[in-house]
Write an enzyme that holds these catalytic residues in place. Structure first.
Site, PDB file in Angstrom:
ATOM      1  N   THR A  57       0.822  -1.213   0.000  1.00 37.34           N
ATOM      2  CA  THR A  57       0.000   0.000   0.000  1.00 37.34           C
ATOM      3  C   THR A  57       0.851   1.256   0.000  1.00 37.34           C
ATOM      4  O   THR A  57       0.629   2.188  -0.773  1.00 37.34           O
ATOM      5  CB  THR A  57      -0.912  -0.006   1.246  1.00 37.34           C
ATOM      6  OG1 THR A  57      -1.707  -1.193   1.223  1.00 37.34           O
ATOM      7  CG2 THR A  57      -1.821   1.204   1.288  1.00 37.34           C
ATOM      8  N   CYS A  58       1.832   1.305   0.870  1.00 33.44           N
ATOM      9  CA  CYS A  58       2.623   2.527   1.068  1.00 33.44           C
ATOM     10  C   CYS A  58       3.244   3.003  -0.238  1.00 33.44           C
ATOM     11  O   CYS A  58       3.110   4.153  -0.623  1.00 33.44           O
ATOM     12  CB  CYS A  58       3.693   2.259   2.126  1.00 33.44           C
ATOM     13  SG  CYS A  58       4.743   3.674   2.406  1.00 33.44           S
ATOM     14  N   CYS A 102       1.429   6.158   1.238  1.00 31.74           N
ATOM     15  CA  CYS A 102       2.336   7.239   1.650  1.00 31.74           C
ATOM     16  C   CYS A 102       3.065   7.909   0.482  1.00 31.74           C
ATOM     17  O   CYS A 102       3.082   9.136   0.375  1.00 31.74           O
ATOM     18  CB  CYS A 102       3.408   6.710   2.610  1.00 31.74           C
ATOM     19  SG  CYS A 102       3.049   5.180   3.460  1.00 31.74           S
ATOM     20  N   LYS A 120       0.906   9.599  -2.362  1.00 31.83           N
ATOM     21  CA  LYS A 120       0.193  10.690  -1.693  1.00 31.83           C
ATOM     22  C   LYS A 120       1.109  11.878  -1.458  1.00 31.83           C
ATOM     23  O   LYS A 120       0.768  13.026  -1.736  1.00 31.83           O
ATOM     24  CB  LYS A 120      -0.367  10.187  -0.358  1.00 31.83           C
ATOM     25  CG  LYS A 120      -0.975  11.291   0.436  1.00 31.83           C
ATOM     26  CD  LYS A 120      -0.919  11.136   1.912  1.00 31.83           C
ATOM     27  CE  LYS A 120       0.367  10.922   2.601  1.00 31.83           C
ATOM     28  NZ  LYS A 120       0.158  10.384   3.945  1.00 31.83           N
ATOM     29  N   TYR A 132      -7.257  11.033   8.689  1.00 33.45           N
ATOM     30  CA  TYR A 132      -6.164  11.752   8.041  1.00 33.45           C
ATOM     31  C   TYR A 132      -6.172  11.610   6.520  1.00 33.45           C
ATOM     32  O   TYR A 132      -5.792  12.530   5.801  1.00 33.45           O
ATOM     33  CB  TYR A 132      -4.804  11.371   8.656  1.00 33.45           C
ATOM     34  CG  TYR A 132      -4.188  10.085   8.150  1.00 33.45           C
ATOM     35  CD1 TYR A 132      -3.268  10.105   7.115  1.00 33.45           C
ATOM     36  CD2 TYR A 132      -4.509   8.855   8.718  1.00 33.45           C
ATOM     37  CE1 TYR A 132      -2.686   8.934   6.646  1.00 33.45           C
ATOM     38  CE2 TYR A 132      -3.946   7.685   8.269  1.00 33.45           C
ATOM     39  CZ  TYR A 132      -3.034   7.719   7.240  1.00 33.45           C
ATOM     40  OH  TYR A 132      -2.467   6.561   6.780  1.00 33.45           O
ATOM     41  N   GLU A 169      -6.079  14.777   4.107  1.00 32.57           N
ATOM     42  CA  GLU A 169      -4.960  14.949   3.167  1.00 32.57           C
ATOM     43  C   GLU A 169      -5.463  15.090   1.724  1.00 32.57           C
ATOM     44  O   GLU A 169      -4.985  15.942   0.970  1.00 32.57           O
ATOM     45  CB  GLU A 169      -3.994  13.770   3.274  1.00 32.57           C
ATOM     46  CG  GLU A 169      -3.210  13.794   4.579  1.00 32.57           C
ATOM     47  CD  GLU A 169      -2.247  12.630   4.746  1.00 32.57           C
ATOM     48  OE1 GLU A 169      -1.286  12.778   5.490  1.00 32.57           O
ATOM     49  OE2 GLU A 169      -2.464  11.553   4.146  1.00 32.57           O
ATOM     50  N   THR A 189       3.374   2.820   8.123  1.00 34.89           N
ATOM     51  CA  THR A 189       4.474   2.048   7.559  1.00 34.89           C
ATOM     52  C   THR A 189       5.616   1.804   8.560  1.00 34.89           C
ATOM     53  O   THR A 189       6.075   0.673   8.691  1.00 34.89           O
ATOM     54  CB  THR A 189       4.970   2.729   6.264  1.00 34.89           C
ATOM     55  OG1 THR A 189       4.103   2.296   5.227  1.00 34.89           O
ATOM     56  CG2 THR A 189       6.384   2.362   5.909  1.00 34.89           C
ATOM     57  N   HIS A 242      18.122  29.784  14.716  1.00 31.32           N
ATOM     58  CA  HIS A 242      17.417  31.007  14.356  1.00 31.32           C
ATOM     59  C   HIS A 242      17.742  31.440  12.927  1.00 31.32           C
ATOM     60  O   HIS A 242      18.892  31.328  12.521  1.00 31.32           O
ATOM     61  CB  HIS A 242      17.819  32.118  15.341  1.00 31.32           C
ATOM     62  CG  HIS A 242      17.034  33.370  15.157  1.00 31.32           C
ATOM     63  ND1 HIS A 242      15.700  33.456  15.490  1.00 31.32           N
ATOM     64  CD2 HIS A 242      17.380  34.581  14.661  1.00 31.32           C
ATOM     65  CE1 HIS A 242      15.273  34.674  15.216  1.00 31.32           C
ATOM     66  NE2 HIS A 242      16.265  35.375  14.709  1.00 31.32           N
ATOM     67  N   GLU A 260      12.486  26.589  16.486  1.00 32.07           N
ATOM     68  CA  GLU A 260      13.115  27.125  17.697  1.00 32.07           C
ATOM     69  C   GLU A 260      12.064  27.470  18.757  1.00 32.07           C
ATOM     70  O   GLU A 260      12.368  27.549  19.939  1.00 32.07           O
ATOM     71  CB  GLU A 260      13.986  28.343  17.384  1.00 32.07           C
ATOM     72  CG  GLU A 260      13.229  29.577  16.977  1.00 32.07           C
ATOM     73  CD  GLU A 260      14.153  30.767  16.650  1.00 32.07           C
ATOM     74  OE1 GLU A 260      15.083  31.044  17.429  1.00 32.07           O
ATOM     75  OE2 GLU A 260      13.948  31.403  15.593  1.00 32.07           O
TER      76      GLU A 260
HETATM   77  P1  FAD Z   1       0.564  -3.443   2.933  1.00 31.10           P
HETATM   78  O1  FAD Z   1       1.607  -2.458   2.678  1.00 31.10           O
HETATM   79  O2  FAD Z   1      -0.829  -3.095   2.582  1.00 31.10           O
HETATM   80  O3  FAD Z   1       0.976  -4.780   2.152  1.00 31.10           O
HETATM   81  C1  FAD Z   1       0.139  -5.891   2.077  1.00 31.10           C
HETATM   82  C2  FAD Z   1       0.417  -6.599   0.764  1.00 31.10           C
HETATM   83  O4  FAD Z   1      -0.194  -7.897   0.795  1.00 31.10           O
HETATM   84  C3  FAD Z   1      -0.175  -5.878  -0.440  1.00 31.10           C
HETATM   85  O5  FAD Z   1       0.833  -5.626  -1.393  1.00 31.10           O
HETATM   86  C4  FAD Z   1      -1.231  -6.835  -0.971  1.00 31.10           C
HETATM   87  O6  FAD Z   1      -1.349  -6.796  -2.379  1.00 31.10           O
HETATM   88  C5  FAD Z   1      -0.691  -8.188  -0.492  1.00 31.10           C
HETATM   89  N1  FAD Z   1      -1.718  -9.229  -0.357  1.00 31.10           N
HETATM   90  C6  FAD Z   1      -2.919  -9.130   0.258  1.00 31.10           C
HETATM   91  N2  FAD Z   1      -3.567 -10.313   0.248  1.00 31.10           N
HETATM   92  C7  FAD Z   1      -2.738 -11.192  -0.413  1.00 31.10           C
HETATM   93  C8  FAD Z   1      -2.821 -12.579  -0.740  1.00 31.10           C
HETATM   94  N3  FAD Z   1      -3.891 -13.321  -0.389  1.00 31.10           N
HETATM   95  N4  FAD Z   1      -1.798 -13.144  -1.412  1.00 31.10           N
HETATM   96  C9  FAD Z   1      -0.698 -12.412  -1.754  1.00 31.10           C
HETATM   97  N5  FAD Z   1      -0.564 -11.100  -1.456  1.00 31.10           N
HETATM   98  C10 FAD Z   1      -1.559 -10.501  -0.790  1.00 31.10           C
HETATM   99  N6  FAD Z   1       1.557   5.285   6.598  1.00 31.10           N
HETATM  100  C11 FAD Z   1       2.534   6.125   7.018  1.00 31.10           C
HETATM  101  O7  FAD Z   1       3.336   5.737   7.856  1.00 31.10           O
HETATM  102  N7  FAD Z   1       2.655   7.393   6.525  1.00 31.10           N
HETATM  103  C12 FAD Z   1       1.794   7.873   5.594  1.00 31.10           C
HETATM  104  O8  FAD Z   1       1.919   9.026   5.171  1.00 31.10           O
HETATM  105  C13 FAD Z   1       0.767   7.018   5.121  1.00 31.10           C
HETATM  106  N8  FAD Z   1      -0.096   7.448   4.172  1.00 31.10           N
HETATM  107  C14 FAD Z   1      -1.053   6.615   3.710  1.00 31.10           C
HETATM  108  C15 FAD Z   1      -1.929   7.076   2.739  1.00 31.10           C
HETATM  109  C16 FAD Z   1      -2.919   6.268   2.241  1.00 31.10           C
HETATM  110  C17 FAD Z   1      -3.859   6.784   1.181  1.00 31.10           C
HETATM  111  C18 FAD Z   1      -3.043   4.926   2.735  1.00 31.10           C
HETATM  112  C19 FAD Z   1      -4.117   4.016   2.203  1.00 31.10           C
HETATM  113  C20 FAD Z   1      -2.184   4.445   3.706  1.00 31.10           C
HETATM  114  C21 FAD Z   1      -1.187   5.278   4.200  1.00 31.10           C
HETATM  115  N9  FAD Z   1      -0.295   4.868   5.199  1.00 31.10           N
HETATM  116  C22 FAD Z   1       0.673   5.709   5.663  1.00 31.10           C
HETATM  117  C23 FAD Z   1      -0.438   3.525   5.823  1.00 31.10           C
HETATM  118  C24 FAD Z   1       0.570   2.526   5.262  1.00 31.10           C
HETATM  119  O9  FAD Z   1       0.490   2.508   3.864  1.00 31.10           O
HETATM  120  C25 FAD Z   1       0.260   1.136   5.837  1.00 31.10           C
HETATM  121  O10 FAD Z   1       0.213   1.221   7.242  1.00 31.10           O
HETATM  122  C26 FAD Z   1       1.319   0.122   5.443  1.00 31.10           C
HETATM  123  O11 FAD Z   1       1.417   0.007   4.053  1.00 31.10           O
HETATM  124  C27 FAD Z   1       0.982  -1.245   6.061  1.00 31.10           C
HETATM  125  O12 FAD Z   1       1.927  -2.198   5.662  1.00 31.10           O
HETATM  126  P2  FAD Z   1       1.559  -3.742   5.647  1.00 31.10           P
HETATM  127  O13 FAD Z   1       2.830  -4.467   5.340  1.00 31.10           O
HETATM  128  O14 FAD Z   1       0.812  -4.117   6.866  1.00 31.10           O
HETATM  129  O15 FAD Z   1       0.511  -3.922   4.448  1.00 31.10           O
END
Ligand code: FAD
Length: 455
Positions: free
Chosen positions: A43-44, A49, A52, A180, A184, A313, A438, A443
């Protein structure tokens, strides 16, 4: 590590947490495979992240151009054009580059990447298409997915996933939600010239953030022309020619080119077969784990968004490292969730670390609150009516600074540094004895001398 299995570890999901776990475990000598159904980086990297933040940067340029006049730059208005497809295409190539980096990183660490959708057949076997893969340990790191509320016309609503690939920008947009992501995207759209309305059913958005921050941010965001409507909900969305008619619970209607639902995310566990294996779930639909990411089935662990810890993340990354040490290293270490700094990339930014004022009062009792509000120096010449707010929360008994909250330019950058001091237990006396840089906004955090309130 066991020779009875094809792999020592199979990770389902190559997102933030899964990639970190897989890579670190392979570097420790484990035989690791990671299975990914959609996109490397999760997702990130793909719909969170990273894209975005690129959109946020893009949305800021318009104001920068307006502000330039006060600094003597003459930029004729009629020559300024913004092209949405260019921003999306450039963003896409950057994401593509990052996907490649993730692939190389995993391969260099010796991790096998398997493309496809994974399902658990039993406690030691994962199935991907025709392939059955056995593993001593299986980690579910499948993340989360946007939820769209069950209202008439919900099929016309888009989610954050779609926002990154809109073929064109609408003239007007309605965003439903108060978290958020909603805030955003409101900033991104408004910054790109879209007339934006944010609808939230509660009396103030950004629940969970400091009360002062929420109110101050609402004021600043309204100045940017975003129409914030609280205590109201969407009853229905109906197509109306090239537009949508949005009926609100207060009886009013809006006509808009886009309706986005930013109404939360659910754990993504569809089709994994967890129930059949007896993996326990929490009431909120997340995978239940103990403090070592252990599920109710001994060979299966889970981490990241799917377990319902703060959906960030850096949290998923840290969990991946802790779990890797636990499975293949020396560590019995547990994840430390204290003083996690976080930012909201609205405009101006929010940066925060430590409890909000009401929680701090419950936890510590008597507090000293230091608060400062000012016009950032940059806007003295730009003439823009934008203000910043900073707040320190101090436990009166120990003099420790327990939290810092900020609304203002680069709040996320500033709060990251401050979070180290707060985690290290710095007292207000230490803050007071720190010499400032400064002229900066930051600060202000070391020069607030008189408490705004005590008690
Ligand atoms: P994910 O990164 O979601 O990874 C899970 C993966 O598993 C995906 O690639 C998916 O395709 C795969 N998957 C799912 N099911 C299966 C399956 N059955 N078989 C094989 N693969 C599968 N966090 C921040 O820290 N800062 C930010 O600014 C921020 N902005 C964000 C903005 C948005 C719009 C969104 C939606 C999220 C944001 N986040 C942010 C949150 C962050 O993206 C998530 O917390 C983070 O990606 C979670 O990581 P994860 O490894 O748990 O899951």
């Amino acid at each position: 590590m066991s020779a009875n299995f094809e792999y020592d570890l199979v990770v389902i999901g190559a997102g933030s947490g899964g990639v970190r776990l897989a890579r670190m475990s392979a570097q420790k000598g484990a035989r690791v495979a990671v299975i990914e159904s959609r996109y490397l980086g999760g997702t990130c990297v793909n719909v969170g992240c990273v894209p975005k933040k690129l959109f946020v940067y893009g949305s800021r340029v318009g104001e920068d151009l307006e502000d330039a006049a006060g600094y003597g730059w003459n930029i004729p208005d009629d020559n300024i054009q913004f092209d949405w497809p260019t921003l999306v295409a450039n963003k896409n190539s950057e994401i593509h580059r990052l996907n490649g980096i993730y692939k190389t990183m995993l391969e260099n660490a010796g991790v096998t990447i398997i493309e496809g959708t994974a399902r658990l057949e039993d406690a030691q076997t994962v199935v991907v298409g025709e392939r059955r893969i056995s593993a001593a340990h299986i980690t579910v790191a499948t993340g989360s997915w946007p939820v769209v509320p069950d209202i008439p016309g919900k099929e016309h609503m888009v989610t954050s996933n779609d926002m990154f690939y809109l073929p064109q920008l609408p003239r007007e947009a309605v965003i439903l939600g108060g978290g958020y992501i909603a805030v955003e995207f409101a900033g991104i759209l408004a910054g790109l010239g879209v007339k934006t309305t944010l609808i939230y059913r509660g009396d103030l958005f950004l629940r969970g953030f400091d009360e002062d921050v929420r109110e101050f941010t609402a004021g600043e965001i309204r100045k940017k022309g975003i129409d914030l409507r609280f205590n109201v909900n969407i009853d229905s969305v109906t197509p109306d020619g090239a537009h949508y008619k949005v009926a609100l619970s207060d009886g009013s209607t809006l006509s808009t080119g886009l309706v986005m639902a930013a109404t939360g995310r659910r754990a993504l566990t569809d089709g994994l077969g967890l129930e059949a294996l007896g993996v326990e779930m929490t009431k909120s639909g997340h995978i239940a784990v103990d403090s070592h990411f252990q599920t109710s089935v001994p060979s299966i662990t889970a981490l990241g968004d799917v377990i319902g810890t703060p959906q960030l993340t850096p949290v998923a990354l840290a969990q991946g490292m802790v779990l890797s040490r636990r499975l293949f290293g020396d560590g019995e270490g547990e994840m430390d969730y204290s003083a996690i700094a976080t930012a909201v990339f609205c405009h101006p930014n929010i940066g925060t670390v430590g409890p909000i004022e009401s929680e701090a009062r419950e936890r510590y009792g008597r507090l000293r609150i230091y608060r400062s509000e000012f016009k950032p120096m940059r806007h003295t010449l730009s003439g823009r009516d934008e203000r910043s707010m900073m707040k320190l929360i101090v436990d009166d008994a120990s003099d420790k600074v327990v939290a810092a909250h900020m609304v203002g330019p680069d709040a996320g950058e500033i709060l990251q540094g401050l979070s180290v001091a707060i985690k290290a237990g710095a007292t207000k006396a230490v803050f007071d004895s720190t010499v400032g840089i400064h002229p900066t906004s930051a600060e202000e955090f070391v020069t607030m001398r008189e408490p705004h309130s005590v008690g």
